[in-house]
Design an enzyme around this catalytic site. Structure first.
Site, PDB file in Angstrom:
ATOM      1  N   CYS A  58       7.788   4.023   5.648  1.00 57.72           N
ATOM      2  CA  CYS A  58       6.915   3.647   4.530  1.00 57.72           C
ATOM      3  C   CYS A  58       7.712   3.260   3.292  1.00 57.72           C
ATOM      4  O   CYS A  58       7.217   2.554   2.422  1.00 57.72           O
ATOM      5  CB  CYS A  58       5.970   4.794   4.189  1.00 57.72           C
ATOM      6  SG  CYS A  58       6.799   6.274   3.559  1.00 57.72           S
ATOM      7  N   CYS A  70       0.834  -1.203   0.000  1.00 58.52           N
ATOM      8  CA  CYS A  70       0.000   0.000   0.000  1.00 58.52           C
ATOM      9  C   CYS A  70       0.867   1.252   0.000  1.00 58.52           C
ATOM     10  O   CYS A  70       0.637   2.192  -0.765  1.00 58.52           O
ATOM     11  CB  CYS A  70      -0.923  -0.012   1.218  1.00 58.52           C
ATOM     12  SG  CYS A  70      -2.178   1.283   1.190  1.00 58.52           S
ATOM     13  N   CYS A  71       1.887   1.283   0.854  1.00 60.87           N
ATOM     14  CA  CYS A  71       2.798   2.429   0.891  1.00 60.87           C
ATOM     15  C   CYS A  71       3.547   2.563  -0.429  1.00 60.87           C
ATOM     16  O   CYS A  71       3.762   3.677  -0.916  1.00 60.87           O
ATOM     17  CB  CYS A  71       3.798   2.270   2.033  1.00 60.87           C
ATOM     18  SG  CYS A  71       3.104   2.475   3.688  1.00 60.87           S
TER      19      CYS A  71
END
Length: 210
Positions: free
Chosen positions: A202, A91-92
């Site tokens: 991230c 997702c990051c």
């Protein structure tokens, strides 16, 4: 307290194409305030992950309007809403790393609000580091607040009458995407409320040239 206005001015004047990333957390807003006073119109890159708190979006718009920022909202070309439920790293990568690295191709200097005190993963942060993009392009990554403490940041904000993100009033100490941000799990560890303790970064700040 460092950096001085002169330090920032010298770096900006030597840069052909500078930019600053901002998540609109306290240190980011303080840094943007400093840079704006020296170079009005510097691009302020905001990673719109589609998952931010409503308060973050409202605060971003408030500060951008108040300071007449050259705000650049970056978004993934292939957004996957809810991907965090399966894989926070993916997702990051999709919503932060890819759009930022794509945008950074257009700049030669990247200012960040990173501080050594924020996390063990940032303890050895240098004020100026070379940074390599996946394409091979190298740029200067500058973190003028590297030595600053949280107290330094909040003192500057207070002295310059800078309102901060209201989420701090609710006890948050490090604020990212809403699904992956909680109140701090460890006293004194600002980023302990991020990603449920699964990771510290991230991915956008990994990859500096040595």
């Amino acid at each position: 307290m460092n950096p001085t206005t002169v330090d920032l001015a010298e770096e900006l004047l030597s840069a052909a194409a500078p930019c600053v990333t901002s998540s609109f957390q306290a240190e980011c807003v303080v840094l943007v305030h400093m840079l704006q006073r020296i170079k009005p119109g510097i691009p302020v890159l905001f990673l719109d992950t589609f998952h931010h708190f409503a308060e973050t979006y409202a605060y971003r718009d408030e500060i951008a309007a108040r300071w007449n920022l050259n705000l650049v909202n970056l978004r993934s070309e292939r957004p996957a809403i809810g991907l965090w439920q399966q894989d926070t790293s993916a997702c990051c990568g999709t919503h932060k790393v890819e759009p930022l690295f794509r945008a950074l191709q257009d700049y030669d200097v990247w200012f960040t609000g990173l501080r050594r005190q924020q996390s063990p993963s940032r303890a050895n942060l240098q004020e100026i580091e070379p940074f390599a993009l996946p394409t091979g392009k190298a740029l200067r990554k500058i973190s003028p607040l590297a030595q600053w403490t949280t107290k330094d940041v909040w003192t500057y904000a207070r002295e310059h009458d800078i309102p901060l993100l209201p989420l701090y009033d609710r006890g948050y100490t490090s604020i990212g995407c809403e699904p992956c941000t909680t109140l701090p799990a460890e006293l004194g560890n600002e980023r302990s409320g991020r990603w449920g303790g699964q990771k510290l970064e991230c991915g956008i700040h990994i990859g500096a040239l040595k």
